[in-house]
Design an enzyme around this catalytic site. Structure first.
Site, PDB file in Angstrom:
ATOM      1  CE  LYS A 107     -22.676 130.143  -7.170  1.00  0.00           C
ATOM      2  NZ  LYS A 107     -21.720 129.702  -7.411  1.00  0.00           N
ATOM      3  CE1 TYR A 135     -18.471 132.850  -4.238  1.00  0.00           C
ATOM      4  CE2 TYR A 135     -19.939 134.503  -5.261  1.00  0.00           C
ATOM      5  CZ  TYR A 135     -19.449 133.151  -5.070  1.00  0.00           C
ATOM      6  OH  TYR A 135     -20.629 132.331  -5.167  1.00  0.00           O
ATOM      7  CG  ASN A 165     -20.971 126.668  -9.611  1.00  0.00           C
ATOM      8  OD1 ASN A 165     -21.850 127.600  -9.620  1.00  0.00           O
ATOM      9  ND2 ASN A 165     -20.071 126.367  -8.876  1.00  0.00           N
ATOM     10  CG  HIS A 216     -22.655 130.168  -2.150  1.00  0.00           C
ATOM     11  ND1 HIS A 216     -21.283 130.168  -2.088  1.00  0.00           N
ATOM     12  CD2 HIS A 216     -22.953 130.637  -0.736  1.00  0.00           C
ATOM     13  CE1 HIS A 216     -20.662 130.267  -0.819  1.00  0.00           C
ATOM     14  NE2 HIS A 216     -21.759 130.648  -0.238  1.00  0.00           N
ATOM     15  CD  GLU A 268     -20.702 132.193   2.713  1.00  0.00           C
ATOM     16  OE1 GLU A 268     -21.792 131.423   2.827  1.00  0.00           O
ATOM     17  OE2 GLU A 268     -19.633 131.914   2.370  1.00  0.00           O
TER      18      GLU A 268
END
Ligand code: IDP
Ligand code: MG
Length: 158
Positions: free
Chosen positions: A11, A51, A114, A117, A128
């Site tokens: 990320k 998402y 965080n 993913h 995905e």
């Protein structure tokens, strides 16, 4: 549990903090094989699709804004049970709660940013991988170390 492919996103915080190399190294050292990689800026549309399950959640707008704020590194990783293996290497969702020894546990302390993913099921992985990689962008290559990463003496890598 056979050979699987999973989608990983390093990320914006991982890229900005210079942690791409360290995180990729963990996956390589574990024995996961990189079969796709793409450095990109995620569009609003792609973030919203990726998402979409979270669109009713209070953190959704912030999540889309975070994921589109700066470039990411998208990886396709392959291995026996790769989806669960990667999820366990990532650790719990928030760095403040993730166990030491996991990526989120070792490199993050935030309850929002965080670092990474990873697909959470085979259905999610297929969806995905299709969202982030076009036909021909996943490479089927022979790894010289394969016979030492896996026991290849049987019908399936073990
Ligand atoms: P996961 O990434 O560990 O599978 P999910 O619950 O599926 O976690 O949430 C997807 C992403 O949404 C998380 O990785 C995180 O970036 C973000 N997120 C989840 N819960 C919160 C929250 O309470 N505040 C801010 N961001 C959140
Ligand atoms: Mg999730």
């Amino acid at each position: 549990m056979g050979m699987e492919q999973t989608l990983i996103i390093l990320k914006p915080d991982a890229v900005q903090r210079g942690l791409m190399g360290k995180i990729i190294t963990r996956f390589e050292e574990k024995g996961l094989k990189v079969v796709g990689a793409k450095f990109m800026q995620i569009s609003q549309e792609l973030a919203a699709t990726h998402y979409s399950d979270h669109r009713e959640r209070p953190f959704y707008a912030g999540l889309v804004s975070f994921m589109t704020s700066s470039p990411v590194l998208v990886l396709a990783l392959e291995g026996v049970g790769a989806i669960a293996v990667c999820r366990s290497m990532m650790g719990a969702t928030f760095g403040s709660q993730a166990a030491s020894g996991t990526i989120r546990g070792d490199y993050g302390v935030s309850n929002s940013f965080n670092l990474i993913h990873g697909s959470d099921s085979s259905e999610a992985a297929i969806k995905e991988l299709g969202l982030f990689f076009n036909d021909g962008e996943l490479i089927n290559w022979n790894r010289a170390s394969e016979g030492w990463v896996y026991d290849l003496s049987g019908d399936e890598p073990e």
